[in-house]
Design a protein around this motif. Structure first.
Motif, PDB file in Angstrom:
ATOM      1  N   LEU A  78       0.835  -1.207   0.000  1.00  0.00           N
ATOM      2  CA  LEU A  78       0.000   0.000   0.000  1.00  0.00           C
ATOM      3  C   LEU A  78       0.867   1.254   0.000  1.00  0.00           C
ATOM      4  O   LEU A  78       0.597   2.206  -0.747  1.00  0.00           O
ATOM      5  N   ASN A  79       1.909   1.258   0.806  1.00  0.00           N
ATOM      6  CA  ASN A  79       2.801   2.429   0.838  1.00  0.00           C
ATOM      7  C   ASN A  79       3.444   2.666  -0.522  1.00  0.00           C
ATOM      8  O   ASN A  79       3.589   3.814  -0.964  1.00  0.00           O
ATOM      9  N   LYS A  80       3.816   1.590  -1.198  1.00  0.00           N
ATOM     10  CA  LYS A  80       4.421   1.722  -2.522  1.00  0.00           C
ATOM     11  C   LYS A  80       3.412   2.279  -3.526  1.00  0.00           C
ATOM     12  O   LYS A  80       3.730   3.182  -4.307  1.00  0.00           O
ATOM     13  N   ILE A  81       2.197   1.746  -3.510  1.00  0.00           N
ATOM     14  CA  ILE A  81       1.148   2.250  -4.407  1.00  0.00           C
ATOM     15  C   ILE A  81       0.842   3.708  -4.101  1.00  0.00           C
ATOM     16  O   ILE A  81       0.701   4.533  -5.015  1.00  0.00           O
ATOM     17  N   MET A  82       0.740   4.015  -2.818  1.00  0.00           N
ATOM     18  CA  MET A  82       0.437   5.405  -2.423  1.00  0.00           C
ATOM     19  C   MET A  82       1.495   6.372  -2.948  1.00  0.00           C
ATOM     20  O   MET A  82       1.158   7.409  -3.500  1.00  0.00           O
ATOM     21  N   SER A  83       2.751   6.026  -2.781  1.00  0.00           N
ATOM     22  CA  SER A  83       3.807   6.955  -3.202  1.00  0.00           C
ATOM     23  C   SER A  83       3.983   6.978  -4.713  1.00  0.00           C
ATOM     24  O   SER A  83       4.216   8.038  -5.299  1.00  0.00           O
TER      25      SER A  83
END
Length: 123
Positions: A78-83
């Protein structure tokens, strides 16, 4: 942490369900057509090299188990997708999901209720 390939993620999903297992256990849970034993064994060893999986040896058999929880990997993903796709904006993410999935009034109301509950917890 490294991102998983499709094959690695499929094996991890199964190991998270099993908690531990031998290669044959993993293959049994895979959809048809089932991959070759050596293919799955290689994927498991790659996952071990990446630090996602470890094993216990019992003679010639290896019982594999995840070192990382599914929730930990979800957070990473999720953090990767968000950034990468949403400039770390949850508003952009929720807007995208609402538009893309064409959420109806009921789903939007459920989201609003969830937001209200989360606000109450933060007080």
């Amino acid at each position: 942490m490294k991102e998983l390939t499709k094959a690695e993620e499929q094996v991890m999903q199964i190991l998270w369900q099993l908690n531990e297992g031998i290669v044959k256990d993993i293959i049994e849970r895979m959809p048809e057509p089932k991959p070759a034993y050596n293919t799955v064994s290689t994927v498991v060893r790659v996952l071990e090299g990446k630090g996602f999986v470890d094993h216990k040896a019992y003679g010639n058999s290896h019982v594999y188990f995840p070192l990382m929880s599914e929730d930990e990997y979800k957070k990473f993903s999720l953090n990767k997708i968000m950034s990468n796709y949403f400039d770390n904006s949850y508003k952009s993410l929720v807007s995208f999901i609402a538009d893309e999935k064409k959420l109806g009034i009921k789903e939007l109301d459920e989201l609003a209720e969830l937001i209200d509950k989360l606000k109450q917890q933060k007080k």
